[in-house]
Design an enzyme around this catalytic site. Structure first.
Site: not given
Ligand code: NDP
Length: 264
Positions: A145, A158, A162
């Protein structure tokens, strides 16, 4: 352009909806046989059936959880039994989070670590030797991402997991290129999938703003292009990266983000 992908075999985690499904369909359109997996078994099997019907390839849908090592073993066995080898692995299954570092419990960190990092570690460790031995090489793409580099404030777990996936991908690329396996990361920006809709609904719950206008504002405020991409727009890039046309692309991170990434 003939991408030379016909009759290759691809495994796509989280292939039942959103980006994973668009990538699976994009590869199938090039004649690639498909194994998609996700936790909702009925949905993933239905999507595989539709892919087979629409593109005339073999497609199987496997109900499994990528955070569970035993499920990964079953996925590897099922794809080996069905196809006798794998050329392409796309580590895509994942989801956004919402927390503060001060409040999130260890269990939540562990779940996202397993989902975004260990799943890719375990799947790569299983499929890479098969790719080398049975196909003479292959391709592994990790879907991270833009948040791996440019974090969103509400999802530190997150962002962190990532970022770890990107570093894992770089290290794996160095280890596997002598075996003719090209490993890369793709860092998408704003892709309009159900996961975004879910996040927008959570964040606008009990506010006066609609989730649609929340998403529209995000796109206009953040991206020079001023809009979300469709999953299909992003999938074109994944398909290219799976092909030999991307033969010099090794160990990198590619942003597909409408210009969202600020200079790093
Ligand atoms: P969706 O929520 O639309 O799809 C997620 C997919 O992953 C589904 O097929 C889901 O199926 C599956 N999945 C989720 N958890 C698991 C699990 N534990 N085991 C197996 N399968 C699982 O997400 P997106 O398409 O939006 O996102 C796909 C990837 O792209 C994610 O890694 C995400 O972080 C990344 N990404 C997305 C962006 C975006 O703007 N949409 C931007 C940048 C990156 P099921 O629920 O049945 O398991």
């Amino acid at each position: 352009m003939d991408l030379g992908l016909k009759d290759k075999v691809a495994v796509i985690t989280g292939g039942s909806v959103g980006i994973g499904l668009a990538v699976a369909r994009g590869l199938a359109a090039e004649g690639v046989h498909i194994a998609i997996c996700a936790r909702d078994e009925a949905r993933v099997q239905q999507r595989a059936m539709a892919i087979a019907e629409d593109y005339g390839v073999t497609a199987i849908g496997i109900g499994m959880d990528v955070t569970k090592p035993e499920d990964i073993s079953s996925l590897v066995a099922a794809t080996q039994a069905q196809f006798g080898g794998v050329d392409i692995l796309i580590n895509n299954a994942g989801t956004g989070s919402e927390e503060t570092i001060m409040d999130a419990a260890d269990e939540k960190w562990q779940y996202y670590w397993d989902l975004h990092v260990m799943a890719a570690v375990r799947l790569s460790r299983s499929f890479a030797p098969m790719m080398a031995a049975q196909r003479g090489g292959g391709v592994i793409l990790n879907n991270a991402s833009i948040c791996a580099t440019q974090p969103l404030y509400y999802e530190p777990i997150y962002n962190t997991t990532k970022a770890a996936l990107v570093m894992f991908s770089k290290c794996l690329a160095n280890e596997l290129i002598p075996k003719n396996i090209r490993v890369n990361t793709i860092n998408p920006g704003l892709i309009l999938t159900p996961d975004w809709q879910k996040t927008a609904k959570i964040l606008t719950e009990n506010t006066e703003q609609s989730w649609e206008s929340y998403l529209d504002n995000i796109a206009k405020e953040n991206t020079p292009i001023g809009r979300f991409a469709s999953p299909e727009e992003l999938a074109h890039f994944f398909v290219f990266m799976c092909s030999d046309k991307a033969s010099y692309c090794v160990g990198s991170s590619y942003y597909v983000d409408g210009g969202w990434l600020k200079v790093t």
